[in-house]
Scaffold this motif. Sequence first.
Motif, short mmCIF file in Angstrom:
data_model
loop_
_atom_site.label_atom_id
_atom_site.label_comp_id
_atom_site.label_asym_id
_atom_site.label_seq_id
_atom_site.Cartn_x
_atom_site.Cartn_y
_atom_site.Cartn_z
N PHE A 23 0.96 -1.24 0.06
CA PHE A 23 -0.21 0.09 -0.26
C PHE A 23 0.69 0.96 -0.14
O PHE A 23 0.78 2.55 -0.41
CB PHE A 23 -0.84 0.05 1.09
CG PHE A 23 -1.76 0.98 0.99
CD1 PHE A 23 -3.57 1.51 0.79
CD2 PHE A 23 -1.13 1.82 2.41
CE1 PHE A 23 -3.98 2.32 0.64
CE2 PHE A 23 -2.41 3.59 2.30
CZ PHE A 23 -3.89 2.96 1.52
N ARG A 24 2.14 1.10 0.75
CA ARG A 24 3.05 2.79 1.21
C ARG A 24 3.83 2.89 -0.48
O ARG A 24 3.63 3.78 -0.82
CB ARG A 24 3.76 2.34 1.83
CG ARG A 24 2.94 2.88 3.61
CD ARG A 24 4.50 2.58 4.17
NE ARG A 24 5.74 1.82 4.21
CZ ARG A 24 5.13 0.91 5.45
NH1 ARG A 24 4.30 0.49 6.18
NH2 ARG A 24 5.87 -0.46 4.95
N MET A 25 3.32 1.60 -1.40
CA MET A 25 4.69 1.80 -2.49
C MET A 25 3.83 2.32 -3.63
O MET A 25 4.30 3.03 -5.01
CB MET A 25 4.78 0.26 -3.02
CG MET A 25 6.39 -0.36 -1.76
SD MET A 25 7.97 1.24 -1.76
CE MET A 25 8.21 0.94 -3.25
N ASN A 26 2.66 1.91 -3.41
CA ASN A 26 1.45 1.99 -4.68
C ASN A 26 0.09 2.62 -4.26
O ASN A 26 -0.88 2.48 -4.92
CB ASN A 26 1.02 0.60 -4.95
CG ASN A 26 2.20 -0.69 -5.56
OD1 ASN A 26 3.17 0.11 -6.87
ND2 ASN A 26 2.81 -1.31 -5.00
N LYS A 27 0.09 3.73 -2.54
CA LYS A 27 -0.76 4.46 -2.48
C LYS A 27 -1.63 5.38 -3.91
O LYS A 27 -2.51 5.20 -3.99
CB LYS A 27 -0.16 5.67 -1.65
CG LYS A 27 0.66 6.79 -1.99
CD LYS A 27 1.60 6.68 -1.23
CE LYS A 27 2.13 8.37 -0.81
NZ LYS A 27 2.68 8.91 0.64
N TRP A 28 -1.18 5.47 -4.89
CA TRP A 28 -1.45 6.22 -5.81
C TRP A 28 -1.78 5.60 -6.68
O TRP A 28 -3.48 6.22 -7.27
CB TRP A 28 0.06 7.14 -6.50
CG TRP A 28 0.30 8.09 -5.35
CD1 TRP A 28 1.60 7.85 -5.42
CD2 TRP A 28 -0.11 9.57 -5.11
NE1 TRP A 28 2.09 9.12 -4.60
CE2 TRP A 28 0.90 9.82 -4.35
CE3 TRP A 28 -1.32 9.83 -4.65
CZ2 TRP A 28 1.19 10.98 -4.08
CZ3 TRP A 28 -1.60 10.74 -4.49
CH2 TRP A 28 -0.50 11.64 -3.45
N LEU A 29 -1.39 3.96 -7.07
CA LEU A 29 -2.32 3.50 -7.84
C LEU A 29 -3.66 3.53 -6.79
O LEU A 29 -4.99 3.19 -7.63
CB LEU A 29 -1.38 2.28 -8.27
CG LEU A 29 -0.87 2.14 -9.05
CD1 LEU A 29 0.20 0.81 -9.64
CD2 LEU A 29 -1.17 3.12 -10.54
N TYR A 30 -3.47 2.72 -6.13
CA TYR A 30 -5.01 2.15 -4.86
C TYR A 30 -5.51 3.42 -4.83
O TYR A 30 -6.78 3.14 -4.57
CB TYR A 30 -4.31 2.07 -3.71
CG TYR A 30 -4.15 0.77 -2.85
CD1 TYR A 30 -4.30 -0.35 -3.92
CD2 TYR A 30 -2.67 0.51 -2.54
CE1 TYR A 30 -4.32 -1.91 -3.35
CE2 TYR A 30 -2.42 -0.41 -2.68
CZ TYR A 30 -2.76 -1.89 -3.57
OH TYR A 30 -2.02 -3.06 -2.75
N LEU A 31 -5.64 5.05 -4.78
CA LEU A 31 -5.97 6.09 -5.18
C LEU A 31 -6.74 6.29 -6.34
O LEU A 31 -8.57 6.82 -5.91
CB LEU A 31 -5.29 7.37 -4.61
CG LEU A 31 -5.90 8.68 -4.31
CD1 LEU A 31 -7.00 8.97 -3.87
CD2 LEU A 31 -5.24 9.89 -4.58
#
Length: 286
Positions: free
Chosen positions: A18-26
């Motif tokens: 989640f920390r590495m791909n937070k913008w994708l999750y957003l």
Amino acid sequence: MSTYKTQAGSKTGWRHDFRMNKWLYLLAVPVVVYFVVFNYIPMGGLLMAFENFKPQRGLFGSEWVGLKHFIDFFTGPNFWQLLRNTLAISMLGLFVSFPLSIIFALLLNEINLTPFKKAVQTISYMPYFISLVVICGLVTEFCSSQGVITDFLVTVFGIQRENLLTNPSYFWAIYIISDLWQNLGYSSIIFVAAITSASTELHEAAALDGASRLQRVMHVTVPCIMPTIVTMLILKCGTILGVGFEKILLLGTPSSMRCSPVCSVRYSLPLPGTLYPGRTSSWQSL
């Protein structure tokens, strides 16, 4: 899931991901919200199919009747007529509209003049973005006793001049042709995209072997897009019982009631078997 260390010493796990791909999750948040709000929350309304629903009592205050509405629907005098009309319209759309959208995409791919190709694509896409009410209004006007389509059929085939929508024999054909006119271009988009991914090396090799354009289409292009065709066909088969009631109500007339009502229609005419749409859509989803 707890985090752990791999042999290289780097942390993995859902928190690290989640920390590495937070913008994708957003980016995924609007999609998730859309499906929750418009697909999952409305499923609570399916309770109406099992209740004697009264708006003044609400969804949780209405009398619970179980499968009564389903039994009434399946044993009603109009069930087989509704099922026949639904399957007939769906199968006609499957055997006519689906292949034509593939053929249209193949024809577009063979156009070498780019401005003309883009013009054809734009014109074919436009009817999809026109309101269904406007489309049905145009169809009603064209098929009236003095309409353009009626004049053409009277002149060419010598049929009797009448409002075509009042003749049950023409209703299915009018429904399918108008649906084809509205959705042909839009339905071909995914096939056009799939064709662009076809290998140019295969086309060049086939051309060097002396294959004609038709042979290259049949033996190179079509096999390349076959996985897309199969996938779309499976998805299309999943909506066989999902004929919408909006167009049926807009085009249907009292004279065409033998061929126009489908399973998703809530009767607006004084016929036996009046149902709420939720009660029919529930068994369609089964």
